[in-house]
Design a protein around this motif. Structure first.
Motif, PDB file in Angstrom:
ATOM      1  N   LYS A  62       4.726 -37.851 -10.605  1.00  0.00           N
ATOM      2  CA  LYS A  62       6.023 -38.238 -10.082  1.00  0.00           C
ATOM      3  C   LYS A  62       6.545 -37.213  -9.076  1.00  0.00           C
ATOM      4  CE  LYS A  62      10.229 -40.052 -12.239  1.00  0.00           C
ATOM      5  NZ  LYS A  62      10.867 -40.132 -13.567  1.00  0.00           N
ATOM      6  N   TYR A  63       6.358 -35.962  -9.364  1.00  0.00           N
ATOM      7  CA  TYR A  63       6.955 -34.930  -8.529  1.00  0.00           C
ATOM      8  C   TYR A  63       5.968 -34.249  -7.591  1.00  0.00           C
ATOM      9  CZ  TYR A  63      11.025 -35.718 -11.378  1.00  0.00           C
ATOM     10  OH  TYR A  63      12.093 -36.307 -11.992  1.00  0.00           O
ATOM     11  N   ALA A  64       4.730 -34.709  -7.583  1.00  0.00           N
ATOM     12  CA  ALA A  64       3.759 -34.123  -6.658  1.00  0.00           C
ATOM     13  C   ALA A  64       4.173 -34.471  -5.233  1.00  0.00           C
ATOM     14  CB  ALA A  64       2.371 -34.675  -6.956  1.00  0.00           C
ATOM     15  N   ASN A  65       3.606 -33.747  -4.308  1.00  0.00           N
ATOM     16  CA  ASN A  65       3.916 -34.010  -2.913  1.00  0.00           C
ATOM     17  C   ASN A  65       2.624 -34.236  -2.149  1.00  0.00           C
ATOM     18  OD1 ASN A  65       5.194 -34.290  -0.520  1.00  0.00           O
ATOM     19  ND2 ASN A  65       5.894 -32.174  -0.348  1.00  0.00           N
ATOM     20  N   PRO A  66       2.302 -35.443  -1.727  1.00  0.00           N
ATOM     21  CA  PRO A  66       3.061 -36.664  -1.975  1.00  0.00           C
ATOM     22  C   PRO A  66       2.950 -37.091  -3.435  1.00  0.00           C
ATOM     23  CG  PRO A  66       0.958 -37.204  -0.990  1.00  0.00           C
ATOM     24  CD  PRO A  66       1.050 -35.718  -0.967  1.00  0.00           C
ATOM     25  N   SER A  67       3.851 -37.947  -3.824  1.00  0.00           N
ATOM     26  CA  SER A  67       3.803 -38.446  -5.199  1.00  0.00           C
ATOM     27  C   SER A  67       2.507 -39.219  -5.404  1.00  0.00           C
ATOM     28  CB  SER A  67       5.016 -39.329  -5.480  1.00  0.00           C
ATOM     29  OG  SER A  67       5.049 -40.411  -4.571  1.00  0.00           O
ATOM     30  N   ILE A  89      13.108 -20.465  -7.313  1.00  0.00           N
ATOM     31  CA  ILE A  89      12.651 -20.033  -8.635  1.00  0.00           C
ATOM     32  C   ILE A  89      13.176 -21.035  -9.664  1.00  0.00           C
ATOM     33  CG2 ILE A  89      12.711 -18.228 -10.407  1.00  0.00           C
ATOM     34  CD1 ILE A  89      13.038 -16.145  -8.283  1.00  0.00           C
ATOM     35  N   GLY A  90      12.326 -21.393 -10.583  1.00  0.00           N
ATOM     36  CA  GLY A  90      12.746 -22.332 -11.615  1.00  0.00           C
ATOM     37  C   GLY A  90      12.642 -21.703 -12.999  1.00  0.00           C
ATOM     38  N   PHE A  91      12.960 -22.493 -14.008  1.00  0.00           N
ATOM     39  CA  PHE A  91      12.748 -22.075 -15.397  1.00  0.00           C
ATOM     40  C   PHE A  91      11.675 -22.965 -16.002  1.00  0.00           C
ATOM     41  CE2 PHE A  91      16.419 -19.454 -15.174  1.00  0.00           C
ATOM     42  CZ  PHE A  91      16.400 -18.625 -16.295  1.00  0.00           C
ATOM     43  N   THR A  92      10.978 -22.457 -17.005  1.00  0.00           N
ATOM     44  CA  THR A  92       9.919 -23.178 -17.716  1.00  0.00           C
ATOM     45  C   THR A  92       8.614 -23.123 -16.955  1.00  0.00           C
ATOM     46  OG1 THR A  92      11.498 -24.793 -18.565  1.00  0.00           O
ATOM     47  CG2 THR A  92       9.181 -25.337 -18.762  1.00  0.00           C
ATOM     48  N   ASP A  93       7.629 -22.544 -17.550  1.00  0.00           N
ATOM     49  CA  ASP A  93       6.333 -22.428 -16.904  1.00  0.00           C
ATOM     50  C   ASP A  93       5.418 -23.572 -17.309  1.00  0.00           C
ATOM     51  OD1 ASP A  93       4.259 -21.466 -15.445  1.00  0.00           O
ATOM     52  OD2 ASP A  93       3.626 -19.998 -16.930  1.00  0.00           O
ATOM     53  N   GLY A  94       5.684 -24.749 -16.765  1.00  0.00           N
ATOM     54  CA  GLY A  94       4.899 -25.928 -17.137  1.00  0.00           C
ATOM     55  C   GLY A  94       3.882 -26.312 -16.086  1.00  0.00           C
ATOM     56  N   VAL A  95       3.270 -27.474 -16.268  1.00  0.00           N
ATOM     57  CA  VAL A  95       2.267 -27.931 -15.303  1.00  0.00           C
ATOM     58  C   VAL A  95       2.851 -28.106 -13.915  1.00  0.00           C
ATOM     59  CG1 VAL A  95       0.456 -29.047 -16.633  1.00  0.00           C
ATOM     60  CG2 VAL A  95       2.641 -30.210 -16.339  1.00  0.00           C
ATOM     61  N   LEU A  96       4.082 -28.595 -13.873  1.00  0.00           N
ATOM     62  CA  LEU A  96       4.710 -28.853 -12.578  1.00  0.00           C
ATOM     63  C   LEU A  96       4.701 -27.607 -11.705  1.00  0.00           C
ATOM     64  CD1 LEU A  96       7.930 -31.019 -12.802  1.00  0.00           C
ATOM     65  CD2 LEU A  96       5.897 -31.356 -11.405  1.00  0.00           C
ATOM     66  N   GLU A 116      12.225 -26.911 -14.123  1.00  0.00           N
ATOM     67  CA  GLU A 116      11.179 -27.110 -13.115  1.00  0.00           C
ATOM     68  C   GLU A 116      11.484 -28.263 -12.192  1.00  0.00           C
ATOM     69  OE1 GLU A 116       6.785 -26.352 -14.812  1.00  0.00           O
ATOM     70  OE2 GLU A 116       7.814 -28.108 -15.597  1.00  0.00           O
ATOM     71  N   ILE A 117      11.991 -29.306 -12.802  1.00  0.00           N
ATOM     72  CA  ILE A 117      12.115 -30.564 -12.061  1.00  0.00           C
ATOM     73  C   ILE A 117      13.109 -30.431 -10.923  1.00  0.00           C
ATOM     74  CG2 ILE A 117      12.816 -32.972 -12.270  1.00  0.00           C
ATOM     75  CD1 ILE A 117      11.564 -33.062 -14.967  1.00  0.00           C
ATOM     76  N   PHE A 118      14.260 -29.862 -11.226  1.00  0.00           N
ATOM     77  CA  PHE A 118      15.242 -29.633 -10.168  1.00  0.00           C
ATOM     78  C   PHE A 118      14.587 -28.865  -9.011  1.00  0.00           C
ATOM     79  CE2 PHE A 118      19.130 -29.519 -13.280  1.00  0.00           C
ATOM     80  CZ  PHE A 118      18.959 -30.874 -13.510  1.00  0.00           C
TER      81      PHE A 118
END
Lengths: 339, 339
Positions: free
Chosen positions: A285-290, B276-283, B252-254
């Motif tokens: 969903k959040y990849a670029n491009p999605s 810089i975000g919070f949470t070290d996830g796959v995103l 991360e999402i924001f």
DNA sequence: TATTAACACTAAAACGTTTTCGTATTATTA
DNA sequence: TAATAATACGAAAACGTTTTAGTGTTAATA
């Protein structure tokens, strides 16, 4: 600290027998209105709640479901759990989650631990090691004891039980077909070794679509990774060597990573090279491009699994009939392919 | 279908008493070598395993831990579960997972369901609704019953129990400081409403770093979202209006979404604007560019929580002393900031 | 008035363990 | 030989329920 109150406590306080209390709380016809009111009021006042363990021992039903999965830090499994939890909870069941961490031994140990009365049934997805070994005795033992089992996603035909899968072959077929219809000529596949039932199915779907087309199968365009772990180098050299114009990946990570690689080379997505992955997670969903993906509907799968299991648990009949439910995948179109 | 064998069955077959069987299997000194060998051999042959439920009823210990979390489809919670599971399993405990889905009522129901004997203790993170309401009676009731509770991440000071958090304020402080040191001038914050304990802490850290710097706090540069859900429009207009050159996001999402927005506008990351975000996830790992994050070490948090809980469960002493463990976050540097 | 029925309740077993206490048998000691 | 100790085992209670099979009391019937 106020300890939990028991039937015995109530009986003592109210100077009646335990059976009377038990029946009164169940609104039994046998008990006089007076006594029932007295007991119920007392129980409410002291916040009486029956002890689950005692009830479990009595009627040999725990109202617990054991869920054994290879990994929880995976979007797909996580959505399945949510689906299971949702349905199970609505039916008054709790969910005990055990992780096999892709290890055969852990899978066996977890199952044995739970099979001794802790749960009424299993929902599980096989660890990669189990699928590789092909040893399913732990599953067979459990089913022989009369404990119902539902296998989902990573299943085996060697165990007789209910199963839920998505039509992985169909998903891959549709995705590949999409590429073909869009005029792509060098359609690659990035997959893992065949011991994983899902990888095998997806590979089959990919091949089938190509076989039916004028393009035919070119094994050069098929990259088999050793495991679900990323091997960045392998992907890099594969893409550089064969320069496909479309890539189907058996998961999100392979796809997103590949997209980044080709973007660094200056290729445009989807014009120069298009991508489709599996698993509709946050990454896609959040990849670029999605990323366009074959969605596996994990939550639905979880719900269906839980429903099948609870049906079996609660059915009196000892029918030995098992079914396999095949859910249809859907292609979620995003910007990694033309549309 | 072969049913599970019980002590009684063995006793009957071998013409000894149940107590003898029980003791023989425990290798008690009271029993003669002959009898022990006979019983143990028989038990092994018929694969005897004690019934967990009966044992639980007997010694009032279930060897189950209840984990109540707001959401499982979240990388952070998922890693915490893994940590809990790992530690708990090694100690012979099972993990019952319940989802509150950010709902107060569900949280209450789940806890009540488990508190009636099903578990020996709770590990939980509060639902957003609970934190908003500030109603913690369900937690207090449970602790008053003597059931140990460990709160992690989303905690409250109003309940006396063990707690595990990461130093969210410090994490945000360090991240903001990083921006300042790199010469960023318009450092924005994208956060959620303060009812979430973590958002509040992070906002504090952000403010503290700016206060200490010549830049000072500019409330225009702070965007508060209504919930953890994405509101794409809000972010878009915020970024367009204030044009920050650095953005700290509480998840991360924001961050990933914001990065895409500014890239579409032609800005370069991190030269024109850093994230810089919070949470070290796959995103974070697979975003383009990869995202620098304040890692929360969920797995560690899970392990620590499980350890604290199990220590409490197994400690005889009825000490009423509770501790709060504060884990240090780490900044995982990736390509969304200069380095 | 004797018999039966209805009522309201209790005793006890059962679920599968663990554990305390008691006891019969044999071996040891005085 | 008689008293004592050691050995090996069993009976029974307990954990907290549910449920079957009574039981004593009162009311209705013949």
């Amino acid at each position: 600290m106020k300890a939990k109150i028991t039937l015995k406590d109530i009986a003592r306080e109210l100077e009646v027998s335990i059976s009377t209390v038990s029946k009164a709380l169940k609104n039994s016809e046998e008990i006089s209105r007076d006594t029932k009111e007295k007991v119920q009021a007392f129980a409410k006042l002291y916040n009486y709640k029956p002890n689950n363990i005692a009830i479990s021992l009595k009627n040999k039903r725990t109202k617990n479901i054991g869920v054994v999965i290879p990994d929880i830090v995976h979007h797909f499994f996580t959505t399945v759990i949510r689906g299971i939890e949702k349905y199970a909870n609505a039916k008054g069941y709790n969910v005990i989650v055990c992780l096999s961490e892709e290890s055969f031994d852990k899978e066996v140990i977890n199952m044995e631990m739970l099979a001794n009365g802790s749960i009424d049934g299993f929902i599980m997805s096989l660890s990669s090691e189990t699928q590789r070994k092909g040893d399913y005795n732990h599953l067979k033992e459990v089913t022989e004891q009369g404990i119902p089992v539902v296998l989902f996603d990573r299943i085996t035909q060697e165990v007789e039980c209910d199963k839920v899968v998505i039509d992985d072959e169909l998903g891959a077929y549709q995705a590949t077909k999409k590429f073909i219809d869009q005029g792509k000529k060098k359609i690659a596949l990035i997959t893992t070794d065949d011991y994983l039932s899902v990888s095998k199915e997806r590979t089959n779907g990919y091949k089938k679509a190509l076989e039916e087309s004028p393009l035919g199968i070119n094994t050069d365009l098929m990259l088999k990774m050793d495991s679900m772990e990323m091997d960045e180098q392998a992907i890099k050299s594969f893409l550089n060597k064969y320069e496909p114009d479309a890539v189907l990946c058996v998961n999100e990570i392979f796809a997103v990573y590949s997209m980044r690689l080709v973007q660094e080379k200056g290729l445009r997505i989807p014009e120069d090279i298009a991508f489709i992955g599996f698993t509709d997670g946050v990454l896609s969903k959040y990849a670029n491009p999605s990323l366009t993906v074959v969605a596996q509907h994990g939550e639905k799968m979880g719900e269906v699994s839980a429903q099948m299991l609870i049906d079996k648990i609660e059915s009196e009949a000892e029918e030995e009939t098992y079914q396999t439910k095949i859910l249809e995948p859907t292609l979620v179109i995003r910007d990694s392919i033309a549309h």
